[in-house]
Design a protein around this motif. Structure first.
Motif: not given
Length: 205
Positions: A113-118
């Motif tokens: 799961q990616t970090h949305k902000a990055s």
């Protein structure tokens, strides 16, 4: 994944921290290397079937353990951060024939799961490279292990290399054609940046 609500949703069985997920995948990769070493040492001994089993075990371990961590490693190199790993079925069910689809929807693949902000800050090229890393590693790395087995003369390695080659081609092809495949996500990322692409890089099997 929420790039489109009409696309099939990946079946999630569990969640792991990034540290635990990386440890498990690295352990699987090392176990695959150990299996290849055992296959080489047993290649000219009896029973020869041991070497063949070790070769197949190495291919399977790499197939399951190199995808998610490839997303993570390439993403981190390009400044993308990740929240956690998931364990679940393939995120590309439409890439498989109906008979195989159910099976691959229920196998324990790693997703991350990616970090949305990055992801919102990442360049389209960085996103595309991160998306592409998973399926590329799924096709290339296990096949290379079979090439190694063939070069040291593991019994049955020639036939298994043919199988692995066709499997790799099928993996790349299904992801290229499918809307839910990693390569399709990479192409979309190069054309536009959407919050929906900040979701999980689904695994390919």
């Amino acid at each position: 994944m929420n790039a489109s609500s009409s696309l099939p949703q990946r079946k999630i069985f569990g969640r792991l921290s990034i540290v635990v997920g990386n440890v498990l995948q690295i352990a699987g990769i090392f176990a695959a290397c150990a299996a290849l070493v055992l296959a080489r040492s047993a290649a000219h001994s009896k029973p020869a079937a041991i070497a063949t089993v070790m070769m197949i075990a190495a291919w399977l371990l790499l197939y399951f353990c190199c995808h998610g961590i490839a997303h993570w490693a390439v993403g981190r190199l390009l400044g993308i951060r990740f929240a956690f790993y998931t364990i679940g079925g393939t995120g590309n069910p439409e890439g498989y024939p109906a008979g195989m689809r159910w099976v691959f929807e229920h196998l324990p693949f790693f997703g991350v799961q990616t970090h949305k902000a990055s992801m919102l800050k990442a360049t389209p090229m960085a996103k595309a490279m991160m998306w592409s890393a998973g399926v590329t590693s799924s096709a290339v790395v296990p096949t290379l292990s079979t090439v190694c087995a063939w070069r040291v003369g593991v019994p049955g390695s020639k036939l298994f290399l043919v199988f692995a080659g066709f499997w790799a081609i099928g993996t790349l092809s299904s992801n290229w054609r499918s809307q839910t495949g990693d390569y399709s996500k990479a192409r979309r990322a190069l054309h536009r940046s959407e919050p929906g692409f900040s979701r999980e890089p689904n695994v390919v099997g």
